[in-house]
Write an enzyme that holds these catalytic residues in place. Structure first.
Site, PDB file in Angstrom:
ATOM      1  N   SER A 194       7.503  38.678  51.992  1.00 18.31           N
ATOM      2  CA  SER A 194       8.683  37.801  52.771  1.00 18.31           C
ATOM      3  C   SER A 194       9.213  39.180  53.597  1.00 18.31           C
ATOM      4  O   SER A 194       8.822  39.819  54.469  1.00 18.31           O
ATOM      5  CB  SER A 194       9.573  37.150  51.924  1.00 18.31           C
ATOM      6  OG  SER A 194      10.291  36.393  52.546  1.00 18.31           O
ATOM      7  N   ASP A 347       4.483  27.209  55.120  1.00 18.71           N
ATOM      8  CA  ASP A 347       5.251  28.374  55.052  1.00 18.71           C
ATOM      9  C   ASP A 347       5.784  28.202  56.558  1.00 18.71           C
ATOM     10  O   ASP A 347       4.947  28.478  57.649  1.00 18.71           O
ATOM     11  CB  ASP A 347       4.776  29.661  54.704  1.00 18.71           C
ATOM     12  CG  ASP A 347       5.647  30.981  54.917  1.00 18.71           C
ATOM     13  OD1 ASP A 347       6.772  30.486  54.956  1.00 18.71           O
ATOM     14  OD2 ASP A 347       5.237  32.058  54.845  1.00 18.71           O
ATOM     15  N   HIS A 377       5.934  29.328  50.772  1.00 12.92           N
ATOM     16  CA  HIS A 377       6.596  30.653  51.019  1.00 12.92           C
ATOM     17  C   HIS A 377       7.378  30.754  49.644  1.00 12.92           C
ATOM     18  O   HIS A 377       7.672  29.721  49.086  1.00 12.92           O
ATOM     19  CB  HIS A 377       7.656  30.430  51.882  1.00 12.92           C
ATOM     20  CG  HIS A 377       8.392  31.933  52.300  1.00 12.92           C
ATOM     21  ND1 HIS A 377       7.744  32.813  53.206  1.00 12.92           N
ATOM     22  CD2 HIS A 377       9.407  32.505  51.816  1.00 12.92           C
ATOM     23  CE1 HIS A 377       8.216  33.752  53.383  1.00 12.92           C
ATOM     24  NE2 HIS A 377       9.313  33.766  52.434  1.00 12.92           N
TER      25      HIS A 377
END
Length: 407
Positions: A194, A347, A377
């Site tokens: 991320s 995501d 995610h």
């Protein structure tokens, strides 16, 4: 008297939680979408509802001036501490003032080991060494590597770009002192998920041109955030309401990370922060036409946004490579090491990874790409919790470790 206030706080939290549970009987309270083909949708729905309750409770506590929203969310996402690990020596140290935790395999090695610098995700606001403990231990054990987990200071307490600078400082220190820890300085990999992937990309871009320290041999980017110009790519549209990281929440957190007002969220989401000349300049890098057709099913290009100069002037950081590594110059991209990119189908940031993959390949950088069809995610954050984890969590870890073992 102090114990009294503690009891009041606990009682307030319990009352607020009961109220939230009552609210939860209304299914409209939970706005997140659970794709039917995501791995273990019932489990994801449960976690999403739990997180939604906690997120709402955090907002209530913040409004009551009991506890700041981000402080409460950090507490609940920290996770329980991991048990003692007989296969690893684990030490907390500081690399030039930056807190790190180093994981060293106990088993003697006939030669110097590889090193892995791990940079955790969490929007630059959440996450910690402890919350990624199981991930770093697994990497150290399974790849027989010395792992350095960077505990960079979080926003808003430390303002941008402190987080990138601290990751850079810790990485440079490890490159210079690798042999002290039994590591071959020519075999150091940087890995992040991320926003940790953002910091990883930035660190590798910064160090790619330097000749005074050993070169990073590879980087691993797990569902990274890589650009803040266009929040209406196919993956943003397809996964706009998917659990945990929605399209709206992505912009909300990037603005929080940069200490910007939330009033900017809607115009940034629409693209009103980007002037025409910048759109034209980066059209060759950020464009739905560059996304493979298989990822654009049902995509409807949005109408052009009205440019708002007053918004643009408030968010100059969004156009800097430390926030948007995808915008780096070709001369910088050409200096990058071998790269592994992991994307997840469910995501909003999927297309960031796809665009960066193309950008690197166009500049003759060797790229290994893995796409997790049933992943979402934050999948990686559930790794190491047994039945509470997801198959996609293990899949992502396997891809990362297999790539690391090749260096």
């Amino acid at each position: 008297m102090e114990s009294y206030y503690i009891l009041v706080l606990i009682a307030g939290i319990l009352v607020a939680f009961v109220l939230l549970v009552l609210l939860a009987t209304d299914h409209n309270f939970f706005k997140g979408e659970i794709p039917p083909d995501v791995c273990q949708p019932a489990k994801l729905r449960f976690y999403h509802r739990l997180y939604t309750l906690m997120d709402t409770l955090a907002k209530i506590l913040n409004r009551l001036s009991i506890m700041e929203e981000h402080t409460f969310l950090r507490l609940i996402t920290e996770g329980p501490p991991a048990c003692w690990d007989c296969q690893l020596f684990i030490k907390d140290l500081h690399f030039d003032g930056v807190p790190i935790r180093i994981y060293l395999p106990r088993k003697p090695s006939a030669s110097k080991r590889r090193g892995v610098v791990f940079i955790h995700g969490g929007c630059g606001i959440f996450g910690s060494i402890r919350s990624y403990e199981r991930i770093c231990r697994y990497i150290a054990r399974k790849s027989d590597s010395v792992v350095v987990s960077v505990g960079y200071n979080l926003a808003p307490e430390k303002r941008y770009p402190a987080q990138t600078l601290e990751c850079l400082t810790a990485t440079v220190h490890f490159l210079k002192t690798a042999e002290t820890y039994g590591v071959d300085p020519a075999r150091i990999i940087v890995c992040g998920d991320s926003v940790g992937g953002t910091f990883t990309a930035s660190v590798c871009q910064e160090l790619g041109q330097r000749t005074d320290i050993p070169k990073i041999c590879a980087q691993v980017l797990i569902y990274p955030f890589l650009q803040a110009l266009n929040f209406n790519l196919p993956s943003h549209q397809k996964n706009a309401s998917v659990a945990f990281l929605t399209q709206e929440r992505t912009v909300h957190y990037i603005l929080r990370y940069l200490n910007k007002g939330c009033s900017l969220k809607e115009p940034v989401l629409a693209g009103s922060h980007v002037p025409e000349d910048i759109n034209l300049k980066y059209r060759k890098l950020i464009n739905p036409d560059l996304i493979p057709d298989v990822f654009k099913l049902g995509y409807k290009p949005p109408l052009p946004a009205l440019f708002l100069p007053e918004v643009h002037e408030q968010v100059p950081e969004l156009f800097e490579p430390w926030v948007s590594p995808l915008l780096a110059e070709d001369a910088v991209i050409c200096g990058l090491p071998d790269t592994c990119i992991v994307t997840c189908e469910h995501d909003v940031l999927r297309d960031d990874g796809l665009l960066y993959k193309k950008r690197l390949e166009d500049n003759n950088i060797r790229v290994t790409w893995h796409h997790v069809e049933k992943g979402f995610h934050s999948s990686l954050g559930f790794f190491g919790y047994g039945i509470f984890s997801f198959p996609s969590s293990s899949t992502i870890m396997k891809h990362a470790v297999d790539f690391i073992k090749g260096y």
